[in-house]
Enzyme design. Structure first.
Site, PDB file in Angstrom:
ATOM      1  CB  VAL A  14      40.460   0.681   2.754  1.00  0.00           C
ATOM      2  CG1 VAL A  14      38.955   0.820   2.950  1.00  0.00           C
ATOM      3  CG2 VAL A  14      40.782   0.649   1.272  1.00  0.00           C
ATOM      4  CG  ASN A  15      40.250  -0.975   7.682  1.00  0.00           C
ATOM      5  OD1 ASN A  15      39.215  -1.077   7.036  1.00  0.00           O
ATOM      6  ND2 ASN A  15      40.953  -2.024   8.063  1.00  0.00           N
ATOM      7  N   GLY A 197      47.740  -4.884  20.904  1.00  0.00           N
ATOM      8  CA  GLY A 197      46.428  -5.484  21.077  1.00  0.00           C
ATOM      9  C   GLY A 197      45.837  -5.131  22.429  1.00  0.00           C
ATOM     10  CB  ALA A 198      44.226  -7.247  25.004  1.00  0.00           C
ATOM     11  CB  ALA A 201      50.145   1.335  21.988  1.00  0.00           C
ATOM     12  N   GLY A 224      40.932  -4.180  12.493  1.00  0.00           N
ATOM     13  CA  GLY A 224      40.965  -2.754  12.196  1.00  0.00           C
ATOM     14  C   GLY A 224      41.368  -1.868  13.344  1.00  0.00           C
ATOM     15  CB  ALA A 225      42.045  -2.447  16.950  1.00  0.00           C
ATOM     16  N   GLY A 226      44.261  -1.504  14.894  1.00  0.00           N
ATOM     17  CA  GLY A 226      45.523  -0.827  14.621  1.00  0.00           C
ATOM     18  C   GLY A 226      45.383   0.271  13.591  1.00  0.00           C
ATOM     19  CG  ASP A 227      44.133  -0.733   9.820  1.00  0.00           C
ATOM     20  OD1 ASP A 227      45.379  -0.791   9.789  1.00  0.00           O
ATOM     21  OD2 ASP A 227      43.400  -1.639   9.391  1.00  0.00           O
TER      22      ASP A 227
END
Length: 286
Positions: A14-15, A197-198, A201, A224-227
């Site tokens: 969804v995100n 994350g912080a 990648a 939702g950051a990864g999405d």
């Protein structure tokens, strides 16, 4: 005590779909909801966000999935998750809407018991045969079956595999994201992005390894950051961008959703992300 609760549509697929629609990409979602008030609300919410919901069907036995996310200062978030209707999602539901699709992204694989490894492998192979790019995101749920067994037949049919560092550790046994990426390439995927994350990648394909520095932002909630990162990669694939340009754009999107509570509420517009991408630093890894 708290100031209030944020209620919104969410989840891996969804995100990503909401952000792609926000960027102006014609995006459809495949999933299951229950025959309940939440199911109707979810369809209406997604339609308002310009996500096509023809592929969202009603489960026979289960209620609509729900998740409570609890941000904790100085620690990772806490999740309380009820799989609900998505447990009934099957490969046939996805295959029904596949013809003509430019990109097929499966989110939450390994947490969706109706998606068996043989069926997913066949689905992805068929998609690639018709010229569709394939992306795979996973969720390694507590108590889940062996993730290696479920991934090995599938990854040879994946153009971009997008686990986070913790998930990649559970799958490969390696701590370093560069080692994780190299191991996953050996399992057959065309490229892999380990989100950290912080820590940014790590991207790898057979010709290069690239470390992506995190987009500079004052983080409030990383949900939702990864999405959002996945949405940026998909957008770049549709545009025909080289990996470096896709990674900068994806990192900018991923950072932007961390500026407030929720998974998509503070995401950059397309023009904002394009402008911000120049601030993302990349470094080749020898």
């Amino acid at each position: 005590m708290c100031d209030g609760f944020l209620l919104d549509a969410g989840g891996c697929a969804v995100n990503t779909a909401v952000i792609l629609a926000h960027l102006g990409v014609r995006t459809g979602l495949v999933g299951k909801v229950g025959d309940d008030d939440y199911g109707g609300w979810l369809r209406r919410s997604l339609a308002r966000k310009r996500v096509l919901v023809d592929g969202v069907s009603t489960a026979r036995r289960s209620a609509t999935s729900q998740t409570v996310i609890l941000p904790v200062d100085g620690e990772d978030r806490r999740y309380i998750h009820v799989p609900g209707a998505n447990a009934e999602l099957g490969v046939a539901d996805i295959a029904a809407v596949l013809p003509g699709v430019r990109v097929l992204a499966i989110g939450g694989y390994l947490a969706l018991p109706g998606l068996d490894q043989e069926g997913v492998a066949e689905l992805l192979a068929g998609a690639r045969a018709q010229g569709t790019a394939t992306l795979l995101d996973i969720v390694v749920a507590r108590g889940a079956d062996d993730p290696v067994k479920a991934l090995r037949p599938v990854l040879p049919h994946v153009d971009c595999f997008l686990p986070n560092q913790d998930e990649a550790h559970l799958v490969t046994g390696h701590d370093n994201p560069v080692d994780q990426a190299q191991a996953l390439l050996e399992w057959g995927c065309a490229s892999v992005v380990i989100t950290c994350g912080a820590g940014g990648a790590v991207y790898a394909d057979p010709g290069r390894v690239i470390r992506v520095r995190p987009f500079p932002v004052e983080a409030v909630d990383g949900s939702g950051a990864g999405d959002a990162f996945s949405a940026g990669i998909i957008f770049g694939l549709i545009q025909g961008w080289p990996p470096e340009q896709r990674l900068r754009f994806a990192a900018a999107l991923g950072g932007s959703v961390c500026r407030g509570l929720g998974c998509t509420g503070t995401v950059f517009t397309r023009d904002e992300a394009l402008a911000a991408a120049s601030r993302v630093q990349l470094a080749a890894v020898s």
